[in-house]
Design a protein around this motif. Structure first.
Motif, PDB file in Angstrom:
ATOM      1  N   TRP A 130       0.814  -1.215   0.000  1.00 57.70           N
ATOM      2  CA  TRP A 130       0.000   0.000   0.000  1.00 57.70           C
ATOM      3  C   TRP A 130       0.850   1.269   0.000  1.00 57.70           C
ATOM      4  O   TRP A 130       0.408   2.306  -0.518  1.00 57.70           O
ATOM      5  N   LEU A 131       2.069   1.192   0.532  1.00 56.19           N
ATOM      6  CA  LEU A 131       2.966   2.341   0.369  1.00 56.19           C
ATOM      7  C   LEU A 131       3.324   2.528  -1.106  1.00 56.19           C
ATOM      8  O   LEU A 131       3.347   3.653  -1.618  1.00 56.19           O
ATOM      9  N   MET A 132       3.599   1.434  -1.788  1.00 54.47           N
ATOM     10  CA  MET A 132       3.915   1.499  -3.216  1.00 54.47           C
ATOM     11  C   MET A 132       2.696   1.947  -4.023  1.00 54.47           C
ATOM     12  O   MET A 132       2.782   2.839  -4.875  1.00 54.47           O
ATOM     13  N   ALA A 133       1.554   1.329  -3.750  1.00 46.88           N
ATOM     14  CA  ALA A 133       0.335   1.688  -4.466  1.00 46.88           C
ATOM     15  C   ALA A 133      -0.049   3.142  -4.201  1.00 46.88           C
ATOM     16  O   ALA A 133      -0.434   3.878  -5.123  1.00 46.88           O
ATOM     17  N   GLY A 134       0.060   3.569  -2.939  1.00 46.96           N
ATOM     18  CA  GLY A 134      -0.279   4.958  -2.614  1.00 46.96           C
ATOM     19  C   GLY A 134       0.622   5.945  -3.328  1.00 46.96           C
ATOM     20  O   GLY A 134       0.161   7.001  -3.809  1.00 46.96           O
ATOM     21  N   SER A 135       1.904   5.622  -3.419  1.00 48.44           N
ATOM     22  CA  SER A 135       2.833   6.503  -4.132  1.00 48.44           C
ATOM     23  C   SER A 135       2.477   6.572  -5.615  1.00 48.44           C
ATOM     24  O   SER A 135       2.484   7.649  -6.224  1.00 48.44           O
ATOM     25  N   LEU A 136       2.165   5.416  -6.204  1.00 48.91           N
ATOM     26  CA  LEU A 136       1.794   5.407  -7.620  1.00 48.91           C
ATOM     27  C   LEU A 136       0.488   6.165  -7.858  1.00 48.91           C
ATOM     28  O   LEU A 136       0.379   6.936  -8.821  1.00 48.91           O
ATOM     29  N   ILE A 137      -0.488   5.958  -7.002  1.00 42.14           N
ATOM     30  CA  ILE A 137      -1.770   6.658  -7.157  1.00 42.14           C
ATOM     31  C   ILE A 137      -1.572   8.167  -7.098  1.00 42.14           C
ATOM     32  O   ILE A 137      -2.154   8.925  -7.892  1.00 42.14           O
ATOM     33  N   ALA A 138      -0.722   8.627  -6.166  1.00 41.16           N
ATOM     34  CA  ALA A 138      -0.473  10.059  -6.038  1.00 41.16           C
ATOM     35  C   ALA A 138       0.259  10.598  -7.269  1.00 41.16           C
ATOM     36  O   ALA A 138      -0.083  11.675  -7.790  1.00 41.16           O
ATOM     37  N   LEU A 139       1.273   9.872  -7.732  1.00 42.84           N
ATOM     38  CA  LEU A 139       1.993  10.293  -8.930  1.00 42.84           C
ATOM     39  C   LEU A 139       1.055  10.349 -10.133  1.00 42.84           C
ATOM     40  O   LEU A 139       1.076  11.313 -10.916  1.00 42.84           O
ATOM     41  N   GLU A 140       0.258   9.314 -10.297  1.00 42.84           N
ATOM     42  CA  GLU A 140      -0.654   9.264 -11.437  1.00 42.84           C
ATOM     43  C   GLU A 140      -1.699  10.376 -11.370  1.00 42.84           C
ATOM     44  O   GLU A 140      -2.061  10.966 -12.400  1.00 42.84           O
ATOM     45  N   ALA A 141      -2.164  10.671 -10.169  1.00 42.82           N
ATOM     46  CA  ALA A 141      -3.146  11.753 -10.020  1.00 42.82           C
ATOM     47  C   ALA A 141      -2.568  13.083 -10.488  1.00 42.82           C
ATOM     48  O   ALA A 141      -3.255  13.887 -11.137  1.00 42.82           O
ATOM     49  N   ARG A 142      -1.280  13.311 -10.166  1.00 47.11           N
ATOM     50  CA  ARG A 142      -0.652  14.571 -10.601  1.00 47.11           C
ATOM     51  C   ARG A 142      -0.508  14.625 -12.118  1.00 47.11           C
ATOM     52  O   ARG A 142      -0.730  15.672 -12.730  1.00 47.11           O
ATOM     53  N   VAL A 143      -0.149  13.497 -12.729  1.00 45.75           N
ATOM     54  CA  VAL A 143      -0.019  13.484 -14.190  1.00 45.75           C
ATOM     55  C   VAL A 143      -1.387  13.637 -14.838  1.00 45.75           C
ATOM     56  O   VAL A 143      -1.555  14.411 -15.791  1.00 45.75           O
ATOM     57  N   TYR A 144      -2.390  12.911 -14.328  1.00 41.90           N
ATOM     58  CA  TYR A 144      -3.744  13.070 -14.866  1.00 41.90           C
ATOM     59  C   TYR A 144      -4.205  14.521 -14.770  1.00 41.90           C
ATOM     60  O   TYR A 144      -4.756  15.085 -15.730  1.00 41.90           O
ATOM     61  N   ALA A 145      -3.978  15.141 -13.614  1.00 45.55           N
ATOM     62  CA  ALA A 145      -4.420  16.526 -13.416  1.00 45.55           C
ATOM     63  C   ALA A 145      -3.728  17.466 -14.390  1.00 45.55           C
ATOM     64  O   ALA A 145      -4.345  18.405 -14.925  1.00 45.55           O
ATOM     65  N   SER A 146      -2.447  17.221 -14.659  1.00 42.86           N
ATOM     66  CA  SER A 146      -1.713  18.082 -15.593  1.00 42.86           C
ATOM     67  C   SER A 146      -2.260  17.957 -17.004  1.00 42.86           C
ATOM     68  O   SER A 146      -2.069  18.850 -17.835  1.00 42.86           O
ATOM     69  N   ARG A 147      -2.933  16.826 -17.288  1.00 37.44           N
ATOM     70  CA  ARG A 147      -3.534  16.599 -18.604  1.00 37.44           C
ATOM     71  C   ARG A 147      -5.022  16.924 -18.639  1.00 37.44           C
ATOM     72  O   ARG A 147      -5.671  16.764 -19.678  1.00 37.44           O
ATOM     73  N   GLY A 148      -5.565  17.331 -17.492  1.00 40.09           N
ATOM     74  CA  GLY A 148      -6.990  17.625 -17.442  1.00 40.09           C
ATOM     75  C   GLY A 148      -7.852  16.382 -17.448  1.00 40.09           C
ATOM     76  O   GLY A 148      -9.004  16.412 -17.883  1.00 40.09           O
TER      77      GLY A 148
END
Length: 397
Positions: A130-148
């Motif tokens: 869950w530390l790994m998954a949480g880090s990936l989810i947070a990273l992906e959320a930032r990339v998704y947000a940058s793409r709208g």
């Protein structure tokens, strides 16, 4: 950061778990995709499943992440996980899918380890997951947000406006969006996923570098992979052999973390085969900027005839004020003015100081060239690489 109790348990059990990870991940994928075959439809690459590369990459990433938590507990894992996060974004991975993965992965751990999977062991490795998954989810959320976007909303219909045959097995496709929505920006070196409906009715997605773009157009280059009866080259073969102007493709938002860094550092672009495509995008951007940076483009291929975008690359190098190129060919070259015969030899190259080095090509090629670069005095931190399959190098380079 792992809790003290979990860190002690993971440290004590990591040799056993690491030895069993290939078996664990094999059972994980077999069970999950057996019970949830819909996950193969547009998400999981069945070519990588067939070859075993996906499970080996997953095992390597888990082991590398656990080692990072133990050996460098105060470091953020972003650098280690960024490549995975960008690949997930290009496929529209959603947060709820981590719950599905967790269920099947821990069923596989319990089955493989048997009595060794005590509640304390499972609890500790659950924390790692869950530390790994949480880090990936947070990273992906930032990339998704940058793409709208949010997860699952990355796909868009693009029309093939033009097709150009680069070599006998490589073609460039110029794409235009079918709607009037703004085009997403992309950084040179990034890629998109292209999703096709295969003859058996299953959708499959593969990644292709954006080699250029202007106005309302973007371009990708597809090399047909000859993989016999395996699904490894099924998407590239279908794209290369059947797609013509006027066809519609389902294409994702751009992703990828190996992009051209701004600044005035010299740039060394090193590629082999179809690995030239992200380098071509970087050369295009430098030419658009009329950059005065020192640029060195190094490429290896089977022959001059197999070298995709050879003339375009040469023209872009000529257009820059301080750029040069050198090619190596397994056949051809040596005295014919087209390049050197043989394998790429960095010891014969005058590398600029303080250069940013970018690698793309088959993994054995990149391993070899990276070692040569380090032997030549290039710091490892200045060497970045791109792969378009499971990253079997992760945590070991």
């Amino acid at each position: 950061m792992l809790s003290t109790e979990s860190a002690a348990t993971v440290r004590a059990t990591i040799p056993v778990v690491a030895d069993a990870l290939d078996t664990i991940t094999a059972r994980f994928y077999d069970t999950m995709l057996g019970e949830r075959p819909e996950l193969l439809d547009g998400l999981f690459n069945r070519g990588n499943q067939s070859s075993g590369e996906q499970r080996r990459a997953l095992a390597g990433s888990i082991a590398a992440f656990a080692a990072l938590l133990l050996d460098h507990p105060d470091e953020r894992p972003d650098a280690l996980l960024s490549r995975i996060a960008h690949k997930h974004v290009s496929l529209g991975v959603t947060e709820d899918q981590y719950v599905i993965v967790h269920r099947y992965l821990f069923d596989a751990i319990a089955h493989t380890l048997g009595d060794a999977a005590t509640p304390d062991v499972v609890r500790a490795w659950d924390e790692v997951y869950w530390l790994m998954a949480g880090s990936l989810i947070a990273l992906e959320a930032r990339v998704y947000a940058s793409r709208g976007h949010s997860g699952g909303e990355v796909w868009r219909s693009w029309r093939v406006a033009d097709r150009r045959q680069e070599t006998s097995d490589t073609a460039s496709l110029t794409l235009e969006p079918e709607d009037d929505a703004p085009l997403p920006d992309f950084e040179p070196g990034q890629y998109v996923s292209v999703q096709l409906l295969m003859p058996d009715g299953v959708r499959q997605a593969r990644q292709y570098s954006l080699t250029g773009g202007d106005g309302k157009r973007r371009r990708i280059t597809v090399k047909r992979l000859n993989a016999g009866d395996t699904p490894a080259g099924e998407v590239s073969t279908l794209l290369h052999d059947t797609v013509v102007p006027g066809d519609t493709l389902t294409v994702s938002t751009p992703a990828g973390d190996v992009t051209l860094a701004e600044g005035d550092h010299p740039v060394v672009l090193v590629s082999a085969g179809i690995g030239c495509t992200p380098m071509l995008a970087m050369l295009n951007r430098l030419a658009e900027q009329d950059s005065a940076r020192t640029v060195l483009a190094l490429h290896a291929d089977r022959s001059p005839e197999d070298h995709a975008h050879r003339e375009e690359t040469a023209a872009l190098v000529d257009a820059l004020s301080d750029a040069s190129a050198r090619n190596w060919y397994e056949t051809g070259g040596d005295g014919d003015g087209e390049g050197d015969r043989g394998l790429m030899d960095i010891s014969t190259v005058d590398l600029p100081e303080n250069a940013d080095v970018y690698l793309c090509g088959p993994l054995p090629f990149m391993r070899n060239v990276r070692a040569q670069m380090i032997d030549a005095g290039v710091p490892a931190r200045r060497i970045r690489y791109e792969v378009f399959g499971p990253d079997l190098w992760l945590g070991a380079n």
